[in-house]
Design a protein around this motif. Structure first.
Motif, mmCIF file in Angstrom:
data_model
loop_
_atom_site.group_PDB
_atom_site.id
_atom_site.type_symbol
_atom_site.label_atom_id
_atom_site.label_comp_id
_atom_site.label_asym_id
_atom_site.label_seq_id
_atom_site.Cartn_x
_atom_site.Cartn_y
_atom_site.Cartn_z
ATOM 1 N N UNK A 25 0.861 -1.165 0.000
ATOM 2 C CA UNK A 25 0.000 0.000 0.000
ATOM 3 C C UNK A 25 0.904 1.223 0.000
ATOM 4 N N UNK A 26 1.080 1.844 -1.164
ATOM 5 C CA UNK A 26 1.992 2.986 -1.259
ATOM 6 C C UNK A 26 1.395 4.247 -0.664
ATOM 7 N N UNK A 27 2.269 5.219 -0.388
ATOM 8 C CA UNK A 27 1.811 6.528 0.066
ATOM 9 C C UNK A 27 1.104 7.256 -1.053
ATOM 10 N N UNK A 28 1.570 7.039 -2.268
ATOM 11 C CA UNK A 28 0.972 7.716 -3.400
ATOM 12 C C UNK A 28 1.362 7.061 -4.706
ATOM 13 N N UNK A 29 0.541 7.262 -5.706
ATOM 14 C CA UNK A 29 0.808 6.752 -7.043
ATOM 15 C C UNK A 29 0.862 7.924 -7.998
ATOM 16 N N UNK A 30 1.684 7.800 -9.035
ATOM 17 C CA UNK A 30 1.799 8.859 -10.020
ATOM 18 C C UNK A 30 1.385 8.391 -11.388
ATOM 19 N N UNK A 31 1.885 9.074 -12.389
ATOM 20 C CA UNK A 31 1.564 8.812 -13.782
ATOM 21 C C UNK A 31 1.768 7.339 -14.155
ATOM 22 N N UNK A 32 0.941 6.844 -15.063
ATOM 23 C CA UNK A 32 1.009 5.463 -15.528
ATOM 24 C C UNK A 32 1.112 5.456 -17.043
ATOM 25 N N UNK A 33 1.877 4.507 -17.597
ATOM 26 C CA UNK A 33 1.981 4.335 -19.046
ATOM 27 C C UNK A 33 1.896 2.845 -19.358
ATOM 28 N N UNK A 34 1.341 2.518 -20.518
ATOM 29 C CA UNK A 34 1.212 1.137 -20.954
ATOM 30 C C UNK A 34 1.962 0.972 -22.267
ATOM 31 N N UNK A 35 2.776 -0.083 -22.345
ATOM 32 C CA UNK A 35 3.488 -0.409 -23.574
ATOM 33 C C UNK A 35 2.961 -1.742 -24.094
ATOM 34 N N UNK A 36 3.601 -2.256 -25.122
ATOM 35 C CA UNK A 36 3.169 -3.518 -25.728
ATOM 36 C C UNK A 36 3.092 -4.653 -24.705
#
Length: 161
Positions: A25-36
């Motif tokens: 359980x992180x303190x916070x999450x940031x930007x997400x990207x999806x690749x192949x």
């Protein structure tokens, strides 16, 4: 992490699941990207000065790995990322009370396995709002000249001296 007052029956909670298992359980999450074949995201799992890890897992949730650590040498004050199949580009800015070249936003490019970390550009000035193209090519907004320019580069610049 923000929690609603304990007097209510509801609480907000962030979880990261990989392969059906709770990965913490992180303190916070940031930007997400999806690749192949993978998902890459920013995660703040340690109460520290604001650095964030760049974490990667397969699209099926397997192979969880920190591509860039949250602590120690090389930890980035990351706040944005974009990715292609060959590279992860991270925008990071070192906190400071005065604007200096060293503390303006800079782009860093990492290989998907984290074995290589290089600056995208050695230009002075702010670099932000990156967008990944194919391969290692990245496009971003650059403020080096005192004007806002749209810039592209086929590969990272390497080490800046």
């Amino acid at each position: 992490m923000t929690r609603w007052p304990r007097t209510t029956r509801y609480a907000r909670r962030q979880e990261v699941r990989t392969g059906g298992h709770l990965a913490g359980i992180p303190q916070g999450l940031g930007q997400t990207a999806v690749t192949k074949d993978s998902v890459v995201w920013l995660v703040d799992g340690v109460e520290d000065s604001g650095q964030m890890a760049v974490r990667r897992a397969g699209t099926d949730g397997t192979g969880l790995k920190d591509v860039s650590p949250e602590t120690g040498d090389g930890a980035l004050f990351a706040y944005d990322l974009t990715a292609s199949d060959e590279a992860v580009t991270v925008t990071a800015q070192t906190p400071d009370t005065v604007y200096r070249n060293e503390t303006l936003p800079k782009l860093w490019q990492l290989t998907p396995d984290g074995s290589r970390v290089q600056r995208v550009s050695c230009n002075r000035g702010g670099q932000s709002y990156a967008a990944a193209d194919s391969g290692r090519r990245v496009v971003w907004i650059d403020g080096t000249t005192g004007w806002t320019d749209l810039v592209t580069r086929e590969r990272p610049a390497g080490k800046c001296g």
